[in-house]
Design a protein around this motif. Structure first.
Motif, PDB file in Angstrom:
ATOM      1  N   MET A 115       0.857  -1.173   0.000  1.00  0.00           N
ATOM      2  CA  MET A 115       0.000   0.000   0.000  1.00  0.00           C
ATOM      3  C   MET A 115       0.898   1.230   0.000  1.00  0.00           C
ATOM      4  N   SER A 116       0.674   2.167  -0.926  1.00  0.00           N
ATOM      5  CA  SER A 116       1.486   3.372  -0.992  1.00  0.00           C
ATOM      6  C   SER A 116       1.056   4.368   0.081  1.00  0.00           C
ATOM      7  N   GLN A 117       1.892   5.355   0.296  1.00  0.00           N
ATOM      8  CA  GLN A 117       1.632   6.346   1.338  1.00  0.00           C
ATOM      9  C   GLN A 117       0.653   7.417   0.840  1.00  0.00           C
ATOM     10  N   PRO A 118      -0.421   7.657   1.569  1.00  0.00           N
ATOM     11  CA  PRO A 118      -1.389   8.666   1.131  1.00  0.00           C
ATOM     12  C   PRO A 118      -0.945  10.079   1.503  1.00  0.00           C
ATOM     13  N   GLU A 119      -1.416  11.044   0.751  1.00  0.00           N
ATOM     14  CA  GLU A 119      -1.243  12.446   1.116  1.00  0.00           C
ATOM     15  C   GLU A 119      -2.444  12.918   1.923  1.00  0.00           C
ATOM     16  N   ILE A 120      -3.605  12.305   1.639  1.00  0.00           N
ATOM     17  CA  ILE A 120      -4.861  12.708   2.268  1.00  0.00           C
ATOM     18  C   ILE A 120      -5.535  11.490   2.900  1.00  0.00           C
ATOM     19  N   PHE A 121      -6.019  11.658   4.111  1.00  0.00           N
ATOM     20  CA  PHE A 121      -6.751  10.625   4.842  1.00  0.00           C
ATOM     21  C   PHE A 121      -8.150  11.178   5.081  1.00  0.00           C
ATOM     22  N   ILE A 122      -9.178  10.434   4.682  1.00  0.00           N
ATOM     23  CA  ILE A 122     -10.558  10.891   4.847  1.00  0.00           C
ATOM     24  C   ILE A 122     -11.186  10.231   6.081  1.00  0.00           C
ATOM     25  N   ASN A 123     -11.627  11.064   6.997  1.00  0.00           N
ATOM     26  CA  ASN A 123     -12.267  10.647   8.240  1.00  0.00           C
ATOM     27  C   ASN A 123     -13.760  10.949   8.114  1.00  0.00           C
ATOM     28  N   TYR A 124     -14.599   9.961   8.402  1.00  0.00           N
ATOM     29  CA  TYR A 124     -16.051  10.135   8.215  1.00  0.00           C
ATOM     30  C   TYR A 124     -16.800   9.084   9.026  1.00  0.00           C
ATOM     31  N   ARG A 125     -18.103   9.280   9.130  1.00  0.00           N
ATOM     32  CA  ARG A 125     -18.983   8.282   9.747  1.00  0.00           C
ATOM     33  C   ARG A 125     -19.720   7.549   8.638  1.00  0.00           C
ATOM     34  N   GLN A 126     -19.693   6.230   8.693  1.00  0.00           N
ATOM     35  CA  GLN A 126     -20.366   5.406   7.681  1.00  0.00           C
ATOM     36  C   GLN A 126     -21.829   5.781   7.527  1.00  0.00           C
ATOM     37  N   ASP A 127     -22.525   5.955   8.634  1.00  0.00           N
ATOM     38  CA  ASP A 127     -23.964   6.198   8.563  1.00  0.00           C
ATOM     39  C   ASP A 127     -24.315   7.680   8.458  1.00  0.00           C
ATOM     40  N   ASP A 128     -23.326   8.519   8.162  1.00  0.00           N
ATOM     41  CA  ASP A 128     -23.580   9.942   8.042  1.00  0.00           C
ATOM     42  C   ASP A 128     -23.061  10.513   6.719  1.00  0.00           C
ATOM     43  N   THR A 129     -21.835  10.196   6.357  1.00  0.00           N
ATOM     44  CA  THR A 129     -21.234  10.822   5.167  1.00  0.00           C
ATOM     45  C   THR A 129     -20.476   9.825   4.285  1.00  0.00           C
ATOM     46  N   ALA A 130     -20.859   8.563   4.286  1.00  0.00           N
ATOM     47  CA  ALA A 130     -20.148   7.555   3.487  1.00  0.00           C
ATOM     48  C   ALA A 130     -20.190   7.883   1.994  1.00  0.00           C
ATOM     49  N   MET A 131     -21.325   8.303   1.489  1.00  0.00           N
ATOM     50  CA  MET A 131     -21.415   8.609   0.059  1.00  0.00           C
ATOM     51  C   MET A 131     -20.553   9.818  -0.296  1.00  0.00           C
ATOM     52  N   LEU A 132     -20.536  10.812   0.568  1.00  0.00           N
ATOM     53  CA  LEU A 132     -19.689  11.978   0.336  1.00  0.00           C
ATOM     54  C   LEU A 132     -18.214  11.586   0.373  1.00  0.00           C
ATOM     55  N   ALA A 133     -17.845  10.716   1.292  1.00  0.00           N
ATOM     56  CA  ALA A 133     -16.451  10.264   1.386  1.00  0.00           C
ATOM     57  C   ALA A 133     -16.015   9.591   0.094  1.00  0.00           C
ATOM     58  N   ILE A 141      -4.902   1.236   9.227  1.00  0.00           N
ATOM     59  CA  ILE A 141      -5.242   2.649   9.361  1.00  0.00           C
ATOM     60  C   ILE A 141      -4.089   3.473   9.923  1.00  0.00           C
ATOM     61  N   TRP A 142      -3.448   3.016  10.979  1.00  0.00           N
ATOM     62  CA  TRP A 142      -2.454   3.858  11.648  1.00  0.00           C
ATOM     63  C   TRP A 142      -1.281   4.240  10.755  1.00  0.00           C
ATOM     64  N   PRO A 143      -0.674   3.322  10.015  1.00  0.00           N
ATOM     65  CA  PRO A 143       0.426   3.750   9.136  1.00  0.00           C
ATOM     66  C   PRO A 143      -0.041   4.746   8.070  1.00  0.00           C
ATOM     67  N   GLN A 144      -1.264   4.581   7.590  1.00  0.00           N
ATOM     68  CA  GLN A 144      -1.784   5.478   6.562  1.00  0.00           C
ATOM     69  C   GLN A 144      -2.061   6.872   7.141  1.00  0.00           C
ATOM     70  N   LEU A 145      -2.656   6.911   8.308  1.00  0.00           N
ATOM     71  CA  LEU A 145      -2.913   8.197   8.951  1.00  0.00           C
ATOM     72  C   LEU A 145      -1.602   8.882   9.311  1.00  0.00           C
ATOM     73  N   ASP A 146      -0.670   8.113   9.829  1.00  0.00           N
ATOM     74  CA  ASP A 146       0.626   8.688  10.222  1.00  0.00           C
ATOM     75  C   ASP A 146       1.372   9.260   9.023  1.00  0.00           C
ATOM     76  N   ALA A 147       1.201   8.667   7.851  1.00  0.00           N
ATOM     77  CA  ALA A 147       1.902   9.122   6.651  1.00  0.00           C
ATOM     78  C   ALA A 147       1.213  10.307   5.974  1.00  0.00           C
ATOM     79  N   ALA A 148      -0.080  10.438   6.166  1.00  0.00           N
ATOM     80  CA  ALA A 148      -0.843  11.486   5.476  1.00  0.00           C
ATOM     81  C   ALA A 148      -0.430  12.877   5.952  1.00  0.00           C
ATOM     82  N   GLN A 149      -0.524  13.834   5.043  1.00  0.00           N
ATOM     83  CA  GLN A 149      -0.229  15.229   5.372  1.00  0.00           C
ATOM     84  C   GLN A 149      -1.484  15.967   5.821  1.00  0.00           C
TER      85      GLN A 149
END
Length: 135
Positions: free
Chosen positions: A1-19, A52-60
């Protein structure tokens, strides 16, 4: 898995489609794997925490999607999930803040974050900084 620049935080039952929409719109403008969205980036059977943690830690940048039910979503007991220290949404935001990451709050179908912000300041001091963001 490559390192992300952006990590999207959301609630499944609230903004999953927007995410998912946001991921699809951002990905063409970033290197492959530049956007992390759990449902798209973690394969079935893989450990969520280990991925999740390595991806969040790598994101800007952490994008926090806030819909009308964001702070009101309840667990099966009727308790507000955001109140629990082990709530994934809360943990991701707190971890990003502790790492001094850029955090962008995106309001969806939410004309006024004022009430949610007041609630955060009263109930979850570790997230109260969100209430002070400019829109």
């Amino acid at each position: 898995m490559s390192q992300p620049e952006i990590f999207i935080n959301y609630r499944q039952d609230d903004t999953a489609m927007l995410a998912e929409y946001l991921r699809a719109r951002l990905e063409p403008h970033l290197p492959q794997g530049g956007v992390f969205l759990d449902t798209e980036s973690i394969k079935y059977g893989e450990s969520i925490g280990e991925n999740i943690w390595p991806q969040l830690d790598a994101a800007q940048l952490l994008i926090v999607l806030v819909g009308p039910k964001w702070h009101l979503c309840e667990d099966e007991s009727g308790d507000k999930r955001l109140l629990y220290p082990n709530d994934w949404v809360r943990i991701e935001i707190e971890r990003a803040k502790n790492q001094n990451k850029k955090i962008l709050l995106v309001l969806h179908q939410q004309e006024d974050f004022h009430q949610a912000g007041k609630w955060l300041k009263k109930m979850i001091p570790s997230l109260s900084f969100l209430a002070d963001q400019k829109f």
